[in-house]
Design a protein around this motif. Structure first.
Motif, PDB file in Angstrom:
ATOM      1  N   CYS B 108      36.416  51.090  62.865  1.00 16.49           N
ATOM      2  CA  CYS B 108      35.848  50.396  64.028  1.00 16.49           C
ATOM      3  C   CYS B 108      36.644  49.166  64.430  1.00 16.49           C
ATOM      4  N   CYS B 148      30.725  51.798  58.683  1.00 14.85           N
ATOM      5  CA  CYS B 148      31.422  53.034  59.029  1.00 14.85           C
ATOM      6  C   CYS B 148      31.336  54.067  57.911  1.00 14.85           C
ATOM      7  N   PRO B 155      31.550  56.693  64.277  1.00 17.28           N
ATOM      8  CA  PRO B 155      32.039  55.362  63.904  1.00 17.28           C
ATOM      9  C   PRO B 155      31.151  54.240  64.438  1.00 17.28           C
ATOM     10  N   HIS B 156      31.018  53.228  63.638  1.00 13.02           N
ATOM     11  CA  HIS B 156      30.166  52.095  63.962  1.00 13.02           C
ATOM     12  C   HIS B 156      30.606  51.371  65.233  1.00 13.02           C
ATOM     13  N   GLN B 157      29.668  51.100  66.083  1.00 11.51           N
ATOM     14  CA  GLN B 157      29.934  50.281  67.261  1.00 11.51           C
ATOM     15  C   GLN B 157      29.204  48.957  67.078  1.00 11.51           C
ATOM     16  N   PRO B 164      35.532  47.324  69.951  1.00 15.22           N
ATOM     17  CA  PRO B 164      36.083  46.501  68.880  1.00 15.22           C
ATOM     18  C   PRO B 164      37.353  45.801  69.363  1.00 15.22           C
TER      19      PRO B 164
END
Lengths: 176, 176
Positions: B108, B148, B155-157, B164
DNA sequence: TTGATTGCAAAGCATTTGCATGCTA
DNA sequence: TAGCATGCAAATGCTTTGCAATCAA
């Protein structure tokens, strides 16, 4: 019976061949030549360094192929990319070479490889502390080597008078 | 009586002014504006990031000036250059910010700053061992952050849905 | 007034990509 | 034969430089 030289990098060549096969790629004379020259050069090489060495043995090979093959070697686990701060990408042997970090002299460009298990351990601890699963890391330290400290007015040259590999460049705050 | 905001970065501004004076340079409205925006943005900024922020307040300022001013801030000790592996140069506050290293999530792009006195100490010991007089160093660790790891497929936002800062990029062997 | 500063456009530099041709499997 | 690999030239992306006009001291 095979000679020492013929056998020397056998495992590396096999690893490369396996990577090629598994990835559905093709073995070519250029790739073989580039791998061979890379393997027999124990040093930090840029694409350009390697390109000129390759040129001496086969002037028909292009720069693009050297770039692409270095990427391939990296993916195969045979090479590792490093940057020392002069804007270029260097490649070093990776297979069967235990992980290490770098000390770079900003006067003469000398590069010293070192390994500190204690530092490695602390890095793992730190990563764990933040819940990170580490994939890789890079520790570089810049400074002035012993030789150059002795003769600041007249920066240290290698014994052979050869130019240093890494051209020093002012590193202001400095992180390259 | 001055407000908090007016005073906040007074020491930084004075340091900058002193650097300008001592180097025989000139104070300009562009430099003042760029410094101000840099100071009030607590983040890792590329030239482009800063350029767009500056544009909002004065569209007549050119990219070249932002580049040159960031170099100037670095020389004055107010900024520090860092690279996270996406090919861009980031700048972070340096003055009154104690030295730290970076953990970078390759999924991320999140960047975590950390400081380990033990690692610093071992670095000094190692440098001393090789007779190096250190001027600076850089430790970066890449991996997958906790968020993540939980959701590898997705995937982490960031909570705000913002992009990002550091655009992740495959890091083959990976050293940028 | 003098020389540093600015913004634009052009140049640099390392690296990547498009594409027609060549070559491995 | 299919399609990966090659080499060239062109493109890219970030950064720096040349230069005439502008502006701080």
């Amino acid at each position: 019976m095979k000679t020492r030289v013929e056998n020397e990098f056998q495992s590396e060549r096999e690893l490369f061949e396996e990577h090629i096969r598994k990835s559905g790629l093709r073995r070519t004379s250029q790739r073989d030549l580039i791998l061979d020259i890379f393997l027999r050069t124990e040093d930090h090489l840029t694409m350009e360094d390697l390109y000129w060495l390759v040129q001496k043995e086969d002037p028909s090979v292009g720069q693009t192929t050297v770039y692409r093959t270095l990427k391939l070697l990296t993916e195969a686990g045979l090479a590792r990319e490093v940057r020392f701060g002069d804007g270029k990408t260097y490649y070093e042997h990776h297979y069967n070479h235990e992980h290490h970090d770098h000390l770079i002299c900003t006067e003469c460009g000398k590069v010293i490889e070192f390994f500190s298990p204690e530092i490695e351990h602390l890095q793992d601890l730190t990563a764990a502390e933040y819940g990170f699963r580490l994939t890789n890391h890079s520790l570089r330290m810049w400074g002035i080597c012993q030789d150059c400290q002795r003769s600041i007015e007249e920066p240290h040259q290698t014994a052979t008078g050869a130019q240093p590999k890494v051209r020093p460049r002012s590193v202001p705050g400095g992180q390259f």
